[in-house]
Write an enzyme that holds these catalytic residues in place. Structure first.
Site, PDB file in Angstrom:
ATOM      1  N   LEU A  35       5.499  12.755   3.560  1.00 63.06           N
ATOM      2  CA  LEU A  35       5.725  12.352   4.960  1.00 63.06           C
ATOM      3  C   LEU A  35       4.434  12.407   5.784  1.00 63.06           C
ATOM      4  O   LEU A  35       4.285  13.237   6.684  1.00 63.06           O
ATOM      5  CB  LEU A  35       6.839  13.175   5.627  1.00 63.06           C
ATOM      6  N   THR A 124      -2.493  -3.341  -5.525  1.00 61.40           N
ATOM      7  CA  THR A 124      -2.685  -4.404  -4.537  1.00 61.40           C
ATOM      8  C   THR A 124      -3.621  -5.492  -5.046  1.00 61.40           C
ATOM      9  O   THR A 124      -4.486  -5.237  -5.892  1.00 61.40           O
ATOM     10  CB  THR A 124      -3.267  -3.779  -3.250  1.00 61.40           C
ATOM     11  N   GLU A 126      -5.897  -6.575  -3.290  1.00 58.08           N
ATOM     12  CA  GLU A 126      -7.205  -6.349  -2.642  1.00 58.08           C
ATOM     13  C   GLU A 126      -8.245  -5.798  -3.608  1.00 58.08           C
ATOM     14  O   GLU A 126      -9.431  -5.802  -3.306  1.00 58.08           O
ATOM     15  CB  GLU A 126      -7.048  -5.418  -1.436  1.00 58.08           C
ATOM     16  N   SER A 155     -10.382   2.589  -3.309  1.00 55.80           N
ATOM     17  CA  SER A 155      -9.600   3.725  -3.823  1.00 55.80           C
ATOM     18  C   SER A 155      -8.450   3.224  -4.702  1.00 55.80           C
ATOM     19  O   SER A 155      -8.105   3.857  -5.701  1.00 55.80           O
ATOM     20  CB  SER A 155      -9.083   4.597  -2.670  1.00 55.80           C
ATOM     21  N   LYS A 156      -7.853   2.096  -4.348  1.00 54.12           N
ATOM     22  CA  LYS A 156      -6.788   1.540  -5.189  1.00 54.12           C
ATOM     23  C   LYS A 156      -7.383   1.041  -6.511  1.00 54.12           C
ATOM     24  O   LYS A 156      -6.791   1.213  -7.579  1.00 54.12           O
ATOM     25  CB  LYS A 156      -6.063   0.389  -4.477  1.00 54.12           C
ATOM     26  N   GLY A 279     -16.244  -5.933   7.310  1.00 53.34           N
ATOM     27  CA  GLY A 279     -16.068  -6.307   5.891  1.00 53.34           C
ATOM     28  C   GLY A 279     -14.790  -7.084   5.622  1.00 53.34           C
ATOM     29  O   GLY A 279     -14.292  -7.093   4.496  1.00 53.34           O
TER      30      GLY A 279
HETATM   31  P1  NAD Z   1       3.251   2.927   3.531  1.00 57.02           P
HETATM   32  O1  NAD Z   1       2.015   3.444   4.187  1.00 57.02           O
HETATM   33  O2  NAD Z   1       4.316   2.305   4.368  1.00 57.02           O
HETATM   34  O3  NAD Z   1       3.949   4.129   2.714  1.00 57.02           O
HETATM   35  C1  NAD Z   1       3.217   5.064   1.969  1.00 57.02           C
HETATM   36  C2  NAD Z   1       4.134   6.260   1.674  1.00 57.02           C
HETATM   37  O4  NAD Z   1       3.411   7.179   0.838  1.00 57.02           O
HETATM   38  C3  NAD Z   1       4.538   7.048   2.934  1.00 57.02           C
HETATM   39  O5  NAD Z   1       5.920   7.326   2.908  1.00 57.02           O
HETATM   40  C4  NAD Z   1       3.729   8.333   2.842  1.00 57.02           C
HETATM   41  O6  NAD Z   1       4.341   9.450   3.460  1.00 57.02           O
HETATM   42  C5  NAD Z   1       3.611   8.505   1.335  1.00 57.02           C
HETATM   43  N1  NAD Z   1       2.447   9.321   0.946  1.00 57.02           N
HETATM   44  C6  NAD Z   1       1.167   9.149   1.349  1.00 57.02           C
HETATM   45  N2  NAD Z   1       0.379  10.116   0.810  1.00 57.02           N
HETATM   46  C7  NAD Z   1       1.181  10.872   0.025  1.00 57.02           C
HETATM   47  C8  NAD Z   1       0.948  11.999  -0.810  1.00 57.02           C
HETATM   48  N3  NAD Z   1      -0.262  12.533  -0.927  1.00 57.02           N
HETATM   49  N4  NAD Z   1       1.995  12.519  -1.488  1.00 57.02           N
HETATM   50  C9  NAD Z   1       3.246  11.999  -1.359  1.00 57.02           C
HETATM   51  N5  NAD Z   1       3.517  10.938  -0.580  1.00 57.02           N
HETATM   52  C10 NAD Z   1       2.506  10.379   0.110  1.00 57.02           C
HETATM   53  O7  NAD Z   1       2.754   1.950   2.393  1.00 57.02           O
HETATM   54  P2  NAD Z   1       3.447   0.626   1.791  1.00 57.02           P
HETATM   55  O8  NAD Z   1       2.997  -0.532   2.575  1.00 57.02           O
HETATM   56  O9  NAD Z   1       4.885   0.878   1.601  1.00 57.02           O
HETATM   57  O10 NAD Z   1       2.712   0.560   0.388  1.00 57.02           O
HETATM   58  C11 NAD Z   1       3.238   1.237  -0.752  1.00 57.02           C
HETATM   59  C12 NAD Z   1       2.347   0.970  -1.945  1.00 57.02           C
HETATM   60  O11 NAD Z   1       2.281  -0.413  -2.224  1.00 57.02           O
HETATM   61  C13 NAD Z   1       0.900   1.434  -1.772  1.00 57.02           C
HETATM   62  O12 NAD Z   1       0.469   2.002  -2.995  1.00 57.02           O
HETATM   63  C14 NAD Z   1       0.135   0.160  -1.461  1.00 57.02           C
HETATM   64  O13 NAD Z   1      -1.198   0.265  -1.906  1.00 57.02           O
HETATM   65  C15 NAD Z   1       0.927  -0.839  -2.279  1.00 57.02           C
HETATM   66  N6  NAD Z   1       0.902  -2.236  -1.764  1.00 57.02           N
HETATM   67  C16 NAD Z   1       1.256  -2.504  -0.471  1.00 57.02           C
HETATM   68  C17 NAD Z   1       1.302  -3.832  -0.035  1.00 57.02           C
HETATM   69  C18 NAD Z   1       1.709  -4.178   1.390  1.00 57.02           C
HETATM   70  O14 NAD Z   1       1.583  -5.332   1.790  1.00 57.02           O
HETATM   71  N7  NAD Z   1       2.222  -3.256   2.182  1.00 57.02           N
HETATM   72  C19 NAD Z   1       0.968  -4.863  -0.909  1.00 57.02           C
HETATM   73  C20 NAD Z   1       0.585  -4.543  -2.215  1.00 57.02           C
HETATM   74  C21 NAD Z   1       0.588  -3.220  -2.636  1.00 57.02           C
HETATM   75  O1  DAU Z   2      -2.921  -7.652   0.222  1.00 54.61           O
HETATM   76  C1  DAU Z   2      -2.144  -6.516   0.097  1.00 54.61           C
HETATM   77  C2  DAU Z   2      -2.488  -5.545   1.198  1.00 54.61           C
HETATM   78  O2  DAU Z   2      -1.942  -6.083   2.396  1.00 54.61           O
HETATM   79  C3  DAU Z   2      -1.964  -4.138   0.956  1.00 54.61           C
HETATM   80  O3  DAU Z   2      -2.597  -3.607  -0.181  1.00 54.61           O
HETATM   81  C4  DAU Z   2      -2.226  -3.238   2.160  1.00 54.61           C
HETATM   82  O4  DAU Z   2      -1.634  -1.960   1.962  1.00 54.61           O
HETATM   83  C5  DAU Z   2      -1.619  -3.886   3.393  1.00 54.61           C
HETATM   84  O5  DAU Z   2      -1.936  -3.109   4.531  1.00 54.61           O
HETATM   85  C6  DAU Z   2      -2.144  -5.311   3.571  1.00 54.61           C
HETATM   86  O6  DAU Z   2      -3.539  -5.301   3.907  1.00 54.61           O
HETATM   87  P1  DAU Z   2      -4.144  -6.288   5.041  1.00 54.61           P
HETATM   88  O7  DAU Z   2      -5.400  -5.701   5.543  1.00 54.61           O
HETATM   89  O8  DAU Z   2      -4.173  -7.695   4.546  1.00 54.61           O
HETATM   90  O9  DAU Z   2      -2.937  -6.181   6.132  1.00 54.61           O
HETATM   91  P2  DAU Z   2      -2.957  -6.061   7.733  1.00 54.61           P
HETATM   92  O10 DAU Z   2      -1.551  -6.220   8.181  1.00 54.61           O
HETATM   93  O11 DAU Z   2      -3.709  -4.857   8.197  1.00 54.61           O
HETATM   94  O12 DAU Z   2      -3.793  -7.335   8.175  1.00 54.61           O
HETATM   95  C7  DAU Z   2      -3.368  -8.638   7.783  1.00 54.61           C
HETATM   96  C8  DAU Z   2      -4.368  -9.636   8.366  1.00 54.61           C
HETATM   97  O13 DAU Z   2      -4.234  -9.631   9.797  1.00 54.61           O
HETATM   98  C9  DAU Z   2      -5.810  -9.273   8.070  1.00 54.61           C
HETATM   99  O14 DAU Z   2      -6.549 -10.466   7.824  1.00 54.61           O
HETATM  100  C10 DAU Z   2      -6.299  -8.614   9.361  1.00 54.61           C
HETATM  101  C11 DAU Z   2      -5.475  -9.305  10.444  1.00 54.61           C
HETATM  102  N1  DAU Z   2      -5.167  -8.456  11.603  1.00 54.61           N
HETATM  103  C12 DAU Z   2      -4.605  -7.236  11.381  1.00 54.61           C
HETATM  104  C13 DAU Z   2      -4.305  -6.389  12.439  1.00 54.61           C
HETATM  105  C14 DAU Z   2      -3.691  -5.027  12.184  1.00 54.61           C
HETATM  106  C15 DAU Z   2      -5.418  -8.903  12.895  1.00 54.61           C
HETATM  107  O15 DAU Z   2      -5.917 -10.022  13.098  1.00 54.61           O
HETATM  108  N2  DAU Z   2      -5.113  -8.081  13.941  1.00 54.61           N
HETATM  109  C16 DAU Z   2      -4.581  -6.827  13.770  1.00 54.61           C
HETATM  110  O16 DAU Z   2      -4.334  -6.120  14.780  1.00 54.61           O
END
Ligand code: NAD
Ligand code: DAU
Length: 342
Positions: A35, A124, A126, A155-156, A279
């Site tokens: 959490l 991801t 990324e 880190s991922k 970046g």
């Molecule tokens: P999120 O930030 O919504 O959720 C992350 C969860 O991990 C949270 O509930 C947090 O409490 C828990 N957590 C963090 N550190 C922890 C620890 N040390 N021990 C136990 N729990 C911990 O993230 P999300 O968007 O749901 O992403 C989940 C996974 O999917 C991540 O690994 C992310 O890299 C990957 N991912 C996300 C996206 C995206 O678009 N959101 C896309 C591709 C991959």
């Molecule tokens: O591609 C997968 C990834 O997508 C996941 O691994 C990450 O956990 C997830 O956070 C997401 O990363 P992004 O950096 O692509 O997502 P974000 O929503 O932060 O930003 C999406 C795009 O929008 C990016 O090009 C930056 C832009 N952006 C984002 C924010 C927060 C804006 O223009 N304004 C903003 O305020």
């Protein structure tokens, strides 16, 4: 099957729990989540009483706890992470601690069980770096070299390489998935779609980074979760490997912003151009042919504009959820639900 899910109180994790409980009556889950700011128990309030679900508050770096929970399960689905690029630019350290060391802690626990537990590592797109805007035919494949740009993606990438190394050296049954940008309900409103939608509901402007031409490949979170379940059930974990997961749904941030403004009946004056992200990756695009060909998965819930409209509507209809998140009040829930009951 008993799944140990890490990070199940986050955006993708909570959607995954709900999908598994709904679609697999013979599965159970333990959700290990520490959490952090993005972990929210309210995301799973509706299934708290389900006998097939158990929540354990704890850190994936807690070796004893992790060893115990991994020994009880058939498969680990590892999602716990620090997930936000902008936060990693402010401070990369929590990203290394959780995403790299936490993954290694889990891998050691899986290794000790000598092939009994499958490890699905949720990663991801990324990790591949970014793509040029002027070559739309070029996409990330499973063999694209790693070239992460941000501390988050580095880190991922490091965690993915550890998984590969443990698979190669110790023969642990492991698969990595690399997915594109997710959207849908319960996403923390620091990410672009819930941030923009909730700002507009509040009558605020939306901060668009740089020239807004950056492109992301958007996938509905339930499509991602369905893909993860498919990999868990159908992939050959003994051989290991990687599957890319994507929506075949590329949009520039400017197009995304206009689409959200249109759905919400707002005009362009609500766009506030702001300094670009350091970046900032230009374009992500996934070639998801491998998972379709080998495992038969393809997205069914991501088509625009319908899926985006549905997502916007979810935030419009759940003001209590995001207002409590934006104000920080959701953190009281743990206190009320667990601590005060002891
Ligand atoms: P999120 O930030 O919504 O959720 C992350 C969860 O991990 C949270 O509930 C947090 O409490 C828990 N957590 C963090 N550190 C922890 C620890 N040390 N021990 C136990 N729990 C911990 O993230 P999300 O968007 O749901 O992403 C989940 C996974 O999917 C991540 O690994 C992310 O890299 C990957 N991912 C996300 C996206 C995206 O678009 N959101 C896309 C591709 C991959
Ligand atoms: O591609 C997968 C990834 O997508 C996941 O691994 C990450 O956990 C997830 O956070 C997401 O990363 P992004 O950096 O692509 O997502 P974000 O929503 O932060 O930003 C999406 C795009 O929008 C990016 O090009 C930056 C832009 N952006 C984002 C924010 C927060 C804006 O223009 N304004 C903003 O305020």
């Amino acid at each position: 099957m008993h799944i140990l899910l890490t990070g199940g109180c986050g955006f993708i994790g909570s959607n995954f729990v709900r999908l598994v409980l709904r679609e697999r009556s013979d599965y159970s889950l333990t959700n290990l989540d520490v959490l952090t700011y993005s972990g929210n128990l309210e995301n799973l309030a509706d299934i708290e009483g389900d006998p097939r679900y158990r929540f354990v508050k704890g850190d994936i770096n807690d070796r004893d706890l992790v060893n115990r929970l991994v020994a009880e399960c058939d498969a680990v689905v590892h999602m716990a992470a620090e997930s936000h690029v902008d936060r990693s630019i402010m401070d990369g350290r929590p990203f290394v601690l959780t995403n790299v060391l936490g993954t290694q802690t889990l891998l050691d626990a899986v290794r000790a069980l000598r092939g009994k537990v499958k490890f699905l590592h949720v990663s991801t797109d990324e990790v591949y770096g970014d793509l040029p805007l002027d070559q739309p035919q070029v996409k990330f494949t499973e063999t694209t070299p790693y070239a992460p740009s941000s501390p988050y993606s580095a880190s991922k990438a490091a965690s993915d390489l550890l998984v590969r190394a443990y698979q190669h050296t110790f023969g642990i049954p492991a698969i990595i998935t690399n997915c594109s940008n997710n959207f849908g309900p319960y996403q923390f409103p620091e990410k672009v779609i819930p941030l923009f939608v909730t700002n507009l509901i509040e009558g605020k402007k939306v901060p668009l980074y740089g020239d807004g031409r950056n492109v992301r490949d958007w996938l509905h979170v339930e499509d991602h979760c369905e893909a993860l379940l498919t990999v868990l059930e159908k992939a050959d974990f003994t051989s290991g490997g990687t599957y890319n997961i994507g929506g075949n749904n590329e949009r520039s941030n400017l197009d995304l912003t206009h689409a959200i403004l249109k759905i919400m009946g707002k005009d362009e004056s609500f766009i506030e151009p702001v300094t670009d992200r350091l970046g900032h990756d230009r374009r992500y695009a996934i070639d998801a042919r491998k998972i379709e060909k080998e495992l038969g998965w393809r997205p069914t819930r991501s088509a625009w504009p319908g899926a985006l409209e549905q997502t916007v509507r979810w935030y419009v209809e759940h003001p209590d959820w995001w207002q409590r998140v934006k104000s920080g009040a959701y953190r009281d829930y743990y206190e009320q639900q667990y601590v005060k009951r002891r």
